[in-house]
Every structure is written in structure tokens, then in C-alpha cells.
Design an enzyme around this catalytic site. Structure first.
Site, short mmCIF file in Angstrom:
data_model
loop_
_atom_site.label_atom_id
_atom_site.label_comp_id
_atom_site.label_asym_id
_atom_site.label_seq_id
_atom_site.Cartn_x
_atom_site.Cartn_y
_atom_site.Cartn_z
N ASP A 66 24.72 -12.32 -16.29
CA ASP A 66 25.41 -13.12 -15.28
C ASP A 66 24.45 -14.07 -14.56
OD1 ASP A 66 27.21 -14.14 -13.48
OD2 ASP A 66 27.29 -12.35 -12.21
N ASP A 268 27.69 -20.59 -15.33
CA ASP A 268 27.87 -19.18 -15.00
C ASP A 268 28.20 -18.36 -16.25
OD1 ASP A 268 28.47 -16.71 -13.96
OD2 ASP A 268 30.11 -17.39 -12.68
#
Length: 407
Positions: A66, A268
Site C-alpha cells: 500500500d 495508490d
């Protein structure tokens, strides 16, 4: 006088050589990288993971990668509420709690985490994700063995979250994962901690394969010498918001300018899909809808996979069956010369198990993202994407992400 000067000259030269040696050691200490094999896909799984060994003896934990968050955390037997792993696969703390007085605690003690009252208290954390999932826990420090690409094996004491209260809305972390590997540029990230120890440069990169899998790396040794397109990371006025945001960018559809201009975009890897704000999303949907008129496609409202899907005369088996019906997108970064982010149909469409094709660029405003625009995994596939915190820039290049020779 001459004797004094010559007497001082010897230590000065020695000191100078010592400084040169220290400089060389410093350069060498950063002259390596760490590579990980990635598992996962955009559909049907919706996430990409790596294995990270923790503790002595080491135990492997599968973590969702992440770049949209800093803190790494694992499900923790403290005991645990909302954990998806059985207790024997959860991390067990052993008196290795990080105290509030620790500088890394201050790095995570921002809203919604309450500030410490007693410096000797344990360092609590709470992290919330865009999909409304969250993890609550305590910061711990343990050995994380890592093999550098130069062959060296390091055993660094690194801080991470021991998550004992998780909520799951969507895939954060995905049910099969033990937690999240936060790859943001905040001080608490594993990347920043390794950099502060002089082991790697503060650079992270990933290559997500459209057929599944790929590789992740820390450090700058695996960056190609040419062919990478770079654009600056936007500096946030808030010290709490340390995302890989860049822009502004204008969108082109099939090589033509559109009304979608000035987008700021956050890269992201923790997001399966790409999200545009409502205005940009509506403009894109209108462009696609008008473009596919007269083609053998009709809306498949019965497919629950994603909000907008189409069906053909017969079920599609793969993206190859349908991509010729759709046009490529390009994001042109206006503050960087020739910085174009190519988004071919393969990078914004999926074919579902129902045999329909669905749009993988979603309306972020609808799910509470406001005006935030996110470049998610679907659009990051088959590109080497580099987040260079040393030079404050993001780069990308088309790549074969299937190669595993780095491991």
C-alpha cells in the site's frame, strides 16, 4: 613554528582520509536494494501482496502492499478482534512495545490517534483507509530479516503495528492477508526506517503484472538508466498528509483533448481500481458511451461486479476479446515536459466471471473521496512505477512485470 605546523598536518590529513573513507562507506551502505516477489491480481482478488518475515526465528506474513499509507501492521494475538487469521498465524508480542517517548511514536500520533499523556505508556495507533476499513493497535519493534540485492542479509530492528482490532469493509486488508505493508514516505514507514539506518536509498518501486504477480523493490539499484518518465511529487501543506500525489494532469481520449483538466492524482497501490471525482468520471463515462454507440455492446446492469458494465452478443472470455471496442486514455502532466501516463483499455477495464466487460475507473466522490483522484492497481499494471523520495518525484515506464530474475 614549522615543527608545529607539520605536527598538525599529519592528523589533519589522517582526518581528511577518514572523512573520505566515511563518505565511501556511506555511499556503499546505500548502494543496494531489496526485492520481493508479488502475488495477486486486480480481478478477481483485488489486491497484491508480498511475504515479509518477522521475528527470530522468522515467521512469514502476507501483507497487502500500500503506497497510500505509511504504517505497516500485522494481525496480532493480543488477543485480536476482527482478525481473519487463526491465532497460530497471528503475530505474538513479547514485551517489545514501543513507548510514547520514542520519536517514531510522534510520527503516528496524529488524528485520529490521541496524543500520549505519559511518555512511558505504550504507543497506540489507529489507521483508517479510504474504503472505511481500519486497524487499531500498538506499535512494536522486532527483527525483520531482509536480503539485499548485493547478497548481504540484514537483521534490522524495525517498528510496525501490532493490530488487535480490525474492521473490514472491502479489501483492506484482504481476507487472506495478515496485514498491510505501508510504503508511504512518512517517518514510520518500513522504507523510511531502512533508509535512516543507511541500508537503502529512500526509493520504492513496483511492477504489477496484468496477468497476476510482479515484483516490489526498496532502494534505487533497480531503476532503469533510461526510458523512465518523471513528474514531481506535490508537496502537501499538511504534515499529516504524506501521499504520493502529483499533477496537475489533463486527460486525452483517443488522442484528443477533453474537458477533464487539472487533475491532481494520488498513486495508490492499496486501491484495486482508479477513482476520479464525479465531474471527471461523468465526462469519461459520456466519452466512452458515445464512442461505443453502434458497437455490439449493451449495458449489463445485472452484473454486480462494478457499477458500469457492458455485455456482448456472447460472453467475453478475456480482455483480448473486447479491447478493440474501446479507446486509449492518456494523462498529460502539464508541469513536466513530455510526461504522459498511458492508460490503454487493458488498464481501465476488467472482464468479469459473468463474461461482461466493466469500467475500472470509478466515481470517488460517491464513496466519500470528495475531489481526490486515485490511480489504482488497474492502471498501474504492466508499468514499472517508482516513488523517489530522495528527489521527490514519481516515475514510470512500460515493463514486463512477469520477470522473477530479481528474486
Amino acid at each position: 613554528m614549522d615543527v608545529k605546523n607539520s605536527g598538525r598536518g599529519i592528523p589533519f590529513m589522517t582526518f581528511y582520509l577518514f572523512l573520505l573513507l566515511l563518505s565511501a562507506i556511506s555511499v556503499l551502505s546505500h548502494a543496494s536494494s531489496i526485492a520481493f516477489q508479488i502475488k495477486g491480481n486486480v480481478y478477481p482478488l483485488g489486491y497484491y501482496t508480498v511475504n515479509l518475515a518477522i521475528g527470530n526465528p522468522p515467521k512469514a506474513y502476507e501483507l497487502d502492499i500500500d503506497t497510500g499509507s505509511d504504517l505497516t501492521w500485522v494481525q496480532c494475538d493480543a488477543p485480536c478482534k476482527g482478525c481473519t487469521l487463526p491465532r497460530d498465524r497471528q503475530y505474538k508480542p513479547h514485551g517489545n512495545l514501543v513507548k510514547c517517548v520514542d520519536p517514531l511514536c510522534a510520527a503516528i500520533q496524529s488524528a485520529p490517534n490521541p496524543p500520549c499523556v505519559n511518555p512511558n505508556e505504550q504507543c497506540d495507533y489507529e489507521v483508517e483507509y479510504a474504503d472505511q476499513g481500519s486497524s487499531l493497535g500498538v506499535l512494536v519493534r522486532d527483527i525483520i530479516p531482509l536480503k539485499l540485492t548485493n547478497g548481504t542479509l540484514t537483521h534490522s530492528m524495525l517498528a510496525f503495528g501490532c493490530g488487535y482490532d480490525q474492521t473490514h469493509v472491502g479489501h483492506n486488508p484482504p481476507p487472506s492477508a495478515a496485514g498491510v505493508l505501508g510504503l508511504g514516505n512518512g517517518r514510520a514507514s518500513i522504507l523510511s526506517q531502512l533508509n535512516s539506518k543507511g541500508l537503502i536509498r529512500n526509493v520504492v518501486g513496483h511492477c504489477l503484472s496484468g496477468t497476476g504477480g510482479g515484483f516490489l523493490f526498496f532502494g534505487d539499484q533497480l531503476i532503469p538508466q533510461s526510458g523512465v518518465v518523471w513528474t514531481p511529487i506535490l508537496q502537501s501543506s499538511s504534515s499529516l498528509l504524506k501521499h504520493y500525489k502529483t499533477g496537475p494532469a489533463d486527460m486525452f481520449f483517443n488522442g484528443k483533448a477533453t474537458s477533464v483538466k487539472g487533475l491532481e492524482l494520488t498513486f495508490d497501490s492499496g486501491s484495486s481500481y482508479t477513482y476520479f471525482n464525479s465531474l471527471a468520471h461523468k465526462a469519461l463515462v459520456d466519452l466512452i458511451t458515445n464512442d461505443i454507440k453502434g458497437k455490439p455492446l449493451s449495458r449489463a446492469t445485472e452484473d454486480p461486479s462494478l457499477p458500469i458494465c457492458w455485455k456482448g452478443p456472447k460472453p467475453f472470455k478475456s480482455l483480448h476479446d473486447v479491447t478493440s471496442n474501446f479507446k486509449p486514455l492518456v494523462l498529460s502532466f502539464t508541469k513536466s515536459k513530455n510526461s504522459l501516463f498511458q492508460v490503454p483499455p487493458e488498464a481501465y477495464l476488467i472482464v468479469t466471471k459473468h463474461g461482461n466487460v466493466c469500467l475500472g475507473i470509478l466515481d470517488g466522490t460517491e464513496i466519500g473521496l470528495g475531489n481526490t483522484n486515485i490511480i489504482g492497481d488497474i492502471s498501474l499494471q504492466d508499468k514499472l512505477v517508482i516513488y523517489d523520495n530522495e528527489k521527490q518525484q514519481i516515475g514510470w515506464a512500460s515493463a514486463n512485470c512477469d520477470r522473477s530474475s530479481l528474486m
